[in-house]
Design an enzyme around this catalytic site. Structure first.
Site, PDB file in Angstrom:
ATOM      1  N   GLU A  17     -63.350  18.163  20.808  1.00 23.86           N
ATOM      2  CA  GLU A  17     -62.675  18.567  19.562  1.00 23.86           C
ATOM      3  C   GLU A  17     -63.047  17.599  18.429  1.00 23.86           C
ATOM      4  O   GLU A  17     -62.682  16.436  18.463  1.00 23.86           O
ATOM      5  CB  GLU A  17     -61.151  18.600  19.776  1.00 23.86           C
ATOM      6  CG  GLU A  17     -60.348  18.803  18.520  1.00 23.86           C
ATOM      7  CD  GLU A  17     -60.819  19.981  17.673  1.00 23.86           C
ATOM      8  OE1 GLU A  17     -60.777  21.114  18.175  1.00 23.86           O
ATOM      9  OE2 GLU A  17     -61.237  19.756  16.509  1.00 23.86           O
ATOM     10  N   LYS A  18     -63.753  18.116  17.433  1.00 24.47           N
ATOM     11  CA  LYS A  18     -64.296  17.265  16.360  1.00 24.47           C
ATOM     12  C   LYS A  18     -63.250  16.651  15.451  1.00 24.47           C
ATOM     13  O   LYS A  18     -63.543  15.727  14.702  1.00 24.47           O
ATOM     14  CB  LYS A  18     -65.305  18.054  15.524  1.00 24.47           C
ATOM     15  CG  LYS A  18     -64.724  19.259  14.793  1.00 24.47           C
ATOM     16  CD  LYS A  18     -65.815  19.988  14.020  1.00 24.47           C
ATOM     17  CE  LYS A  18     -65.296  21.195  13.268  1.00 24.47           C
ATOM     18  NZ  LYS A  18     -65.052  22.357  14.146  1.00 24.47           N
ATOM     19  N   HIS A  19     -62.014  17.141  15.472  1.00 19.34           N
ATOM     20  CA  HIS A  19     -60.990  16.603  14.579  1.00 19.34           C
ATOM     21  C   HIS A  19     -60.217  15.429  15.155  1.00 19.34           C
ATOM     22  O   HIS A  19     -59.468  14.768  14.436  1.00 19.34           O
ATOM     23  CB  HIS A  19     -59.977  17.689  14.203  1.00 19.34           C
ATOM     24  CG  HIS A  19     -60.548  18.713  13.296  1.00 19.34           C
ATOM     25  ND1 HIS A  19     -61.103  19.869  13.766  1.00 19.34           N
ATOM     26  CD2 HIS A  19     -60.674  18.738  11.948  1.00 19.34           C
ATOM     27  CE1 HIS A  19     -61.544  20.570  12.741  1.00 19.34           C
ATOM     28  NE2 HIS A  19     -61.299  19.904  11.626  1.00 19.34           N
ATOM     29  N   HIS A  47     -67.672  15.832  12.835  1.00 19.12           N
ATOM     30  CA  HIS A  47     -66.952  16.724  11.922  1.00 19.12           C
ATOM     31  C   HIS A  47     -67.780  16.880  10.642  1.00 19.12           C
ATOM     32  O   HIS A  47     -68.403  15.921  10.206  1.00 19.12           O
ATOM     33  CB  HIS A  47     -65.582  16.117  11.591  1.00 19.12           C
ATOM     34  CG  HIS A  47     -64.735  17.012  10.764  1.00 19.12           C
ATOM     35  ND1 HIS A  47     -64.825  17.053   9.386  1.00 19.12           N
ATOM     36  CD2 HIS A  47     -63.811  17.926  11.118  1.00 19.12           C
ATOM     37  CE1 HIS A  47     -63.967  17.964   8.938  1.00 19.12           C
ATOM     38  NE2 HIS A  47     -63.338  18.502   9.960  1.00 19.12           N
ATOM     39  N   HIS A  53     -65.382  20.694   3.129  1.00 20.22           N
ATOM     40  CA  HIS A  53     -64.767  20.486   4.443  1.00 20.22           C
ATOM     41  C   HIS A  53     -64.976  19.032   4.868  1.00 20.22           C
ATOM     42  O   HIS A  53     -66.112  18.618   5.118  1.00 20.22           O
ATOM     43  CB  HIS A  53     -65.438  21.441   5.455  1.00 20.22           C
ATOM     44  CG  HIS A  53     -64.793  21.450   6.798  1.00 20.22           C
ATOM     45  ND1 HIS A  53     -65.367  22.087   7.883  1.00 20.22           N
ATOM     46  CD2 HIS A  53     -63.622  20.911   7.254  1.00 20.22           C
ATOM     47  CE1 HIS A  53     -64.572  21.939   8.933  1.00 20.22           C
ATOM     48  NE2 HIS A  53     -63.524  21.230   8.583  1.00 20.22           N
ATOM     49  N   CYS A 117     -57.630  16.856   7.970  1.00 21.72           N
ATOM     50  CA  CYS A 117     -58.803  17.627   7.537  1.00 21.72           C
ATOM     51  C   CYS A 117     -58.345  18.582   6.433  1.00 21.72           C
ATOM     52  O   CYS A 117     -57.305  19.229   6.585  1.00 21.72           O
ATOM     53  CB  CYS A 117     -59.384  18.411   8.714  1.00 21.72           C
ATOM     54  SG  CYS A 117     -60.576  19.671   8.209  1.00 21.72           S
ATOM     55  N   HIS A 120     -58.427  22.052   8.288  1.00 24.00           N
ATOM     56  CA  HIS A 120     -57.786  22.268   9.590  1.00 24.00           C
ATOM     57  C   HIS A 120     -56.543  21.426   9.841  1.00 24.00           C
ATOM     58  O   HIS A 120     -56.054  21.368  10.974  1.00 24.00           O
ATOM     59  CB  HIS A 120     -58.813  22.049  10.712  1.00 24.00           C
ATOM     60  CG  HIS A 120     -59.986  22.962  10.603  1.00 24.00           C
ATOM     61  ND1 HIS A 120     -61.228  22.529  10.157  1.00 24.00           N
ATOM     62  CD2 HIS A 120     -60.097  24.290  10.816  1.00 24.00           C
ATOM     63  CE1 HIS A 120     -62.061  23.564  10.139  1.00 24.00           C
ATOM     64  NE2 HIS A 120     -61.402  24.633  10.536  1.00 24.00           N
TER      65      HIS A 120
END
Ligand code: FE2
Length: 132
Positions: A17-19, A47, A53, A117, A120
Site C-alpha cells: 500500500e503506497k500510502h 506514491h 496527487h 494524501c 486518498h
C-alpha cells in the site's frame, strides 16, 4: 448520527500500500536517551508526487504507557509539488514525503505516525518502543 474522524484513518500492509507511513525507529531505547526515527511514505510502492496527487504532511506522536494522552513529537509539511502559473507539474521540484525526528522518553510506549494524501485522505501506522 455521530460521524467519527477515526473512521477515516486508513491502514494496510506498507509493502503493498503506497500510502502507508513507515516508521524506522529502534524497538528498544535507553531510558531518557535521545534516539532518532524516520517516517517515510511510499517506501516499497512509491506514491505519486505531483501537483494533482501528493502527500501533504506527516505527523508523529508518542503515547507513553500509562499516560492518558499522547504527545505530538513533530510534523512535516511538504510544500513543493511542481505547481506553477504555467499549470500543474510544470516545475520539476517536489518535496519527498519523508521526515527525520528525534526524542527521548523515560517510559515505553507507542509511536504513531499519520500522513495525508490530497486525494486518498488519512493514513496511520504505529510501532511499539520498549525502554531499558
Ligand atoms: Fe494518494
Amino acid at each position: 448520527m455521530m460521524v467519527d474522524l477515526r473512521d477515516h484513518f486508513q491502514s494496510a500492509d506498507w509493502k503493498s500500500e503506497k500510502h502507508m507511513p513507515v516508521i524506522d525507529a529502534p524497538s528498544t531505547v535507553k531510558k531518557g536517551e535521545v534516539f532518532d526515527l524516520q517516517v517515510e511514505v511510499g517506501r516499497e510502492v512509491s506514491h505519486p508526487n505531483k501537483t494533482e496527487h501528493h502527500i501533504r504532511w506527516i505527523a508523529v506522536y508518542f503515547h507513553p504507557e500509562g499516560e492518558k494522552s499522547l504527545h505530538e513529537i513533530g510534523r512535516a509539511e511538504f510544500a513543493a509539488h511542481g505547481g506553477s502559473t504555467q499549470g500543474p507539474a510544470a516545475r520539476s521540484v517536489c518535496t519527498n514525503p519523508s521526515v527525520e525526528l528525534s526524542f527521548r522518553t523515560d517510559k515505553p510506549g507507542m509511536i504513531f505516525a499519520s500522513s495525508f494524501c490530497n486525494i486518498h485522505g488519512l493514513w496511520m501506522t504505529s510501532k511499539k518502543v520498549s525502554v531499558v
